[in-house]
Design a protein around this motif. Structure first.
Motif, short mmCIF file in Angstrom:
data_model
loop_
_atom_site.label_atom_id
_atom_site.label_comp_id
_atom_site.label_asym_id
_atom_site.label_seq_id
_atom_site.Cartn_x
_atom_site.Cartn_y
_atom_site.Cartn_z
N LYS A 13 0.92 -1.13 0.08
CA LYS A 13 -0.11 -0.07 -0.01
C LYS A 13 0.74 1.31 0.07
O LYS A 13 0.60 2.24 -0.56
CB LYS A 13 -0.77 -0.02 1.22
N ILE A 14 2.05 1.23 0.56
CA ILE A 14 2.97 2.50 0.60
C ILE A 14 3.24 2.76 -0.68
O ILE A 14 3.72 4.04 -1.08
CB ILE A 14 4.13 2.05 1.31
N TRP A 15 3.03 2.09 -2.02
CA TRP A 15 3.52 2.47 -3.17
C TRP A 15 2.40 2.83 -4.08
O TRP A 15 2.63 3.26 -5.28
CB TRP A 15 4.33 1.05 -3.94
N LEU A 16 1.31 2.70 -3.53
CA LEU A 16 0.08 3.19 -4.11
C LEU A 16 -0.23 4.64 -3.98
O LEU A 16 0.29 5.41 -2.91
CB LEU A 16 -1.18 2.57 -3.61
N LEU A 64 14.12 4.29 -9.21
CA LEU A 64 12.79 3.39 -8.47
C LEU A 64 12.49 4.20 -7.32
O LEU A 64 11.28 4.67 -6.98
CB LEU A 64 13.65 2.37 -7.91
N ILE A 65 13.28 5.05 -6.39
CA ILE A 65 12.99 5.60 -5.10
C ILE A 65 12.29 6.96 -5.52
O ILE A 65 11.30 7.30 -5.25
CB ILE A 65 14.21 6.04 -4.23
N GLY A 66 12.96 7.68 -6.69
CA GLY A 66 12.47 8.87 -6.87
C GLY A 66 11.06 8.70 -7.61
O GLY A 66 10.09 9.59 -7.33
N THR A 67 10.88 7.95 -8.34
CA THR A 67 9.56 7.60 -8.94
C THR A 67 8.31 7.31 -8.10
O THR A 67 7.38 7.77 -7.86
CB THR A 67 9.55 6.62 -10.20
N ALA A 68 8.81 6.24 -7.16
CA ALA A 68 7.74 5.76 -6.19
C ALA A 68 7.58 7.11 -5.26
O ALA A 68 6.43 7.12 -4.94
CB ALA A 68 8.71 4.82 -5.27
N LEU A 69 8.52 7.92 -4.86
CA LEU A 69 8.20 8.88 -3.81
C LEU A 69 7.38 9.82 -4.40
O LEU A 69 6.48 10.59 -3.88
CB LEU A 69 9.36 9.54 -3.18
N ALA A 70 7.56 10.09 -5.71
CA ALA A 70 6.73 11.31 -6.54
C ALA A 70 5.56 10.66 -6.72
O ALA A 70 4.55 11.35 -6.48
CB ALA A 70 7.26 11.32 -8.05
N GLY A 113 11.55 21.25 -3.58
CA GLY A 113 10.42 22.31 -4.14
C GLY A 113 10.42 22.31 -5.59
O GLY A 113 9.48 22.81 -6.28
N THR A 114 11.42 21.64 -6.34
CA THR A 114 11.50 21.70 -7.88
C THR A 114 10.64 20.10 -8.10
O THR A 114 11.32 19.18 -7.74
CB THR A 114 12.82 21.64 -8.36
N PRO A 115 9.65 19.82 -8.87
CA PRO A 115 9.14 18.75 -9.07
C PRO A 115 9.88 17.75 -9.64
O PRO A 115 10.92 18.08 -10.59
CB PRO A 115 7.95 19.06 -10.19
N PHE A 116 9.97 16.58 -9.46
CA PHE A 116 11.00 15.48 -9.71
C PHE A 116 10.35 14.73 -10.83
O PHE A 116 9.44 13.70 -10.60
CB PHE A 116 11.46 14.59 -8.58
#
Length: 222
Positions: free
Chosen positions: A3-6, A43-49, A72-75
Motif C-alpha cells: 500500500k505504501i507504493w500506491l 526507483l526511489i524517486g519515481t515511487a516517492l513522486a 521544491g522543484t518537481p521530480f
C-alpha cells in the motif's frame, strides 16, 4: 506491504522533505555499484513522486558535494534524466563527513523557508553508496546523532556487488589492532542502513522500512 507504493487518496497531515544523495566516487564504478545506484535513484524517486510525499531533492558527493536537484522543484522523468548527467563516478575520495554536514545545512535551511505548521516537516535523506568508510567513524557517528536530534533521519543504502560475493561488505573483515579481526559493519557509524544487492528487492524492503521510519518520526512529533 504494497500500500505504501500506491497513490495517496487523502492529503497527508505532514509535509515530507526527502533528499536522495549518491556517492560519485571511483569506488562505486570499480565495484559495479554505479549502474545499480542509477536504478535505485530512478526507483526511489519515481515511487516517492507517485506517493506525493512532498519535496524531493538530489545531491552528489565524493571529494566535493553538489546540490543537483533542489527541494521544491518537481521530480519529473525529465528532471531525473537531467540529474544523471551530473555523475561521472570519477572522484578519487568519498568525504562522508563533508556530505552529512552539507546535507544537514541544506535541509535545515529548507525547513526555515517553510511557514507555520509546515516547519514540522519530516526530513529524510537516503544516501546511496558502497558504504566503505575508512576514517573518522567517531566524528561521523556524532554528526549523525546531531542530525537525528534535529529531526533529520539519514538512511544509508549500501549498494553491494552481487557478482562478486567475496567482496561483499557483509563478508568484509578489518583489523582492530594486532591480529584481531572484526566485521566491517561492527560499530558502523550509520545507525540506519540497508544492504541492497538487487534493485528488484527494493520495493518490498524499502516499503517496510519507509513505513517504520515514517511512524517513528511522526511519533516523536506528536
Amino acid at each position: 506491504k504494497d500500500k505504501i507504493w500506491l497513490r495517496r487518496s487523502k492529503p497527508s497531515q505532514r509535509e515530507y522533505q526527502i533528499m536522495l544523495v549518491i556517492d560519485d566516487s571511483k569506488s562505486m564504478r570499480e565495484s559495479a555499484a554505479d549502474s545499480v545506484s542509477f536504478k535505485t535513484l530512478a526507483l526511489i524517486g519515481t515511487a516517492l513522486a507517485q506517493l506525493e510525499v512532498g519535496q524531493i531533492g538530489v545531491m552528489s558527493f565524493g571529494e566535493d558535494v553538489k546540490y543537483i536537484h533542489s527541494l521544491g522543484t518537481p521530480f519529473t522523468s525529465e528532471a531525473g534524466a537531467a540529474v544523471l548527467t551530473h555523475f561521472s563516478f570519477a572522484q578519487d575520495q568519498t568525504d562522508y563527513r563533508g556530505c552529512i554536514e552539507s546535507l544537514m545545512a541544506i535541509l535545515m535551511q529548507a525547513r526555515m523557508r517553510l511557514s507555520g505548521a509546515a516547519k514540522r516537516a519530516v526530513q529524510i535523506a537516503f544516501v546511496i553508496s558502497d558504504g566503505r568508510i575508512s576514517s573518522n567513524r567517531e566524528a561521523l557517528a556524532k554528526l549523525l546523532r546531531d542530525a537525528e536530534e534535529n529531526n533529520i533521519l539519514i538512511v544509508l543504502l549500501i549498494v553491494d556487488n552481487p557478482k562478486d560475493p567475496g567482496s561483499s561488505i557483509l563478508k568484509t573483515r578489518v583489523y582492530l589492532g594486532g591480529s584481531k579481526l572484526a566485521r566491517y559493519l561492527d560499530n558502523y557509524p550509520f545507525p540506519y542502513y540497508l544492504v541492497v544487492q538487487s534493485v528488484e528487492e527494493l520495493p518490498e524492503v524499502l516499503s517496510d522500512a519507509l513505513t517504520q521510519w515514517f511512524e517513528m518520526i511522526n511519533s516523536r512529533n506528536e
